[in-house]
Design a protein around this motif. Structure first.
Motif, mmCIF file in Angstrom:
data_model
loop_
_atom_site.group_PDB
_atom_site.id
_atom_site.type_symbol
_atom_site.label_atom_id
_atom_site.label_comp_id
_atom_site.label_asym_id
_atom_site.label_seq_id
_atom_site.Cartn_x
_atom_site.Cartn_y
_atom_site.Cartn_z
ATOM 1 N N VAL A 182 14.206 -9.898 24.045
ATOM 2 C CA VAL A 182 14.620 -8.800 24.935
ATOM 3 C C VAL A 182 14.070 -8.999 26.349
ATOM 4 N N ASP A 183 13.619 -10.223 26.644
ATOM 5 C CA ASP A 183 13.142 -10.599 27.979
ATOM 6 C C ASP A 183 11.861 -9.882 28.402
ATOM 7 N N LEU A 184 11.065 -9.464 27.444
ATOM 8 C CA LEU A 184 9.740 -8.944 27.750
ATOM 9 C C LEU A 184 8.805 -10.136 27.944
ATOM 10 N N ASP A 185 8.017 -10.130 28.995
ATOM 11 C CA ASP A 185 7.087 -11.228 29.274
ATOM 12 C C ASP A 185 6.068 -11.328 28.139
ATOM 13 N N VAL A 186 5.878 -12.535 27.609
ATOM 14 C CA VAL A 186 5.064 -12.742 26.408
ATOM 15 C C VAL A 186 3.882 -13.649 26.692
ATOM 16 N N ILE A 187 2.725 -13.266 26.154
ATOM 17 C CA ILE A 187 1.575 -14.162 26.021
ATOM 18 C C ILE A 187 1.378 -14.363 24.524
ATOM 19 N N THR A 227 4.071 -17.404 28.253
ATOM 20 C CA THR A 227 2.871 -18.239 28.264
ATOM 21 C C THR A 227 2.321 -18.389 26.855
ATOM 22 N N VAL A 228 2.088 -19.625 26.451
ATOM 23 C CA VAL A 228 1.431 -19.911 25.177
ATOM 24 C C VAL A 228 0.015 -20.389 25.461
ATOM 25 N N ILE A 229 -0.955 -19.786 24.784
ATOM 26 C CA ILE A 229 -2.342 -20.238 24.887
ATOM 27 C C ILE A 229 -2.680 -20.975 23.592
ATOM 28 N N GLN A 230 -2.996 -22.246 23.731
ATOM 29 C CA GLN A 230 -3.311 -23.077 22.570
ATOM 30 C C GLN A 230 -4.236 -24.202 23.005
#
Length: 351
Positions: free
Chosen positions: A285-290, A309-312
């Motif tokens: 739904v185009d919500l900004d994701v972390i 953004t993916v934190i890994q």
């Protein structure tokens, strides 16, 4: 395929919620290629509400595996009758094509029993599924995100894959229910809303609850409104959250169905969570994701789309191990700090 007189198409993607979300764009892609065809979708109960939102489908059909499992303990004969009765009815639909996106034994068996004119599925299907298909689609050797993989399978039927439309059409009734929920919770609409979804279905994919709580308090102190989401089983654990700003957060775990959750995410400003269905719903739904990821691959299973953004921690030898239960003391998730997530969240919210 494109030369065939295709009047009826059945898409099969049964579960889980995140995987079904990754498959949803196939409906719009096929609708553009076959505007006059009847396009149906076979799905299991958990993801049924999301598929029913899709305006590009004519029928959404529930495969009642859960019901059959329950019946099996009480009456084997009636279970068998119900099983074959369901597929006898499905067979009468006379589908021209069944596109199996799932690629497992349960989906391939369903296709076989439905008896479409053409059973089509991935050449790398597991659990002997590929031996059931009459035509198999070779997947490129390179790793593809699940959204791209599903659209690639649809391209075998001539569907264009350049555009992306999940078909998550929210009705006025659903919007009204979410508005009433916001009013009931006294959610401060003058503040930016941050969704925190702390739990996943894998133990190894969960960040630590105390870190989520610490992050939530820091975001509240920065002036944001926090909404915790999750399953009903998550509600009690989330209820242990403590903040001196009791009017700046809500625990909505178990308080929404999937349709309402979709609209809720549409109204938020940022989402933070692990690799789980709600994360992929937020991205859809185009919500900004972390997204905080450890044992799984962002390339194939990360939030799809631009700006997320993916934190890994890619320095770990065990990263992307795909183990459901960690034997390495959750090093991949421990390596993600509250300060790291907070810094990225503030940047997104202020940008």
């Amino acid at each position: 395929m494109q030369d065939r007189d295709v009047k009826k198409i059945l898409i099969t993607r049964l579960s889980a919620i995140g995987d079904v979300i990754h498959a949803l764009p196939v409906a719009s892609a096929l609708r553009k290629e076959y505007p006059e065809a009847q396009i149906d979708w076979l799905v299991e109960a958990k993801a049924l509400p999301l598929v029913k939102l899709n305006p590009y489908l004519d029928n959404v059909i529930l495969l009642p595996r859960k019901k059959w499992r329950q019946m099996l303990n009480e009456d084997v004969v009636q279970t068998v009758k119900s099983f074959f009765g369901f597929f006898k009815k499905m067979k009468k639909n006379n589908y021209d094509i069944n596109l199996d996106l799932h690629g497992l034994f349960k989906s391939a068996l369903s296709s076989y029993l439905i008896k479409p004119k053409l059973r089509l599925g991935p050449a790398d299907g597991r659990e002997l599924s590929k031996f059931v298909y009459q035509a198999k689609i070779d997947i490129p050797a390179k790793k593809m995100h699940q959204v791209e993989r599903n659209l690639y399978l649809a391209s075998a039927l001539g569907a264009a894959t350049e555009s992306l439309d999940y078909g998550l059409k929210i009705t006025p009734v659903i919007k009204s229910r979410v508005s009433r929920l916001f009013a009931r919770e006294n959610i401060d609409l003058n503040k930016k809303v941050v969704i925190i979804n702390p739990f996943t279905t894998w133990e190894s994919k969960n960040w630590f609850l105390d870190r989520y709580f610490s992050l939530a308090n820091k975001l509240i102190q920065a002036g944001y409104y926090i909404i915790f989401t999750g399953a009903s089983s998550d509600k009690e654990a989330i209820a242990s959250f403590e903040s001196s700003f009791t009017d700046s957060y809500s625990n909505l775990a178990g308080e929404t169905d999937l349709e309402e959750l979709t609209e809720l995410y549409k109204r938020a400003d940022l989402y933070i969570g692990g690799d789980t269905g709600p994360t992929h719903l937020a991205a859809a739904v185009d919500l900004d994701v972390i997204s905080l990821m450890g044992p799984t691959s962002p390339t194939t299973h990360g939030p799809y789309g631009k700006g997320h953004t993916v934190i890994q921690d890619n320095s770990l030898e065990c990263i992307r191990c795909w183990d459901r239960h960690c034997s390495r003391k959750m090093q991949c998730m421990k390596s993600i700090s509250v300060e790291q997530v907070l810094r990225i969240a503030n940047k997104k919210l202020n940008g």
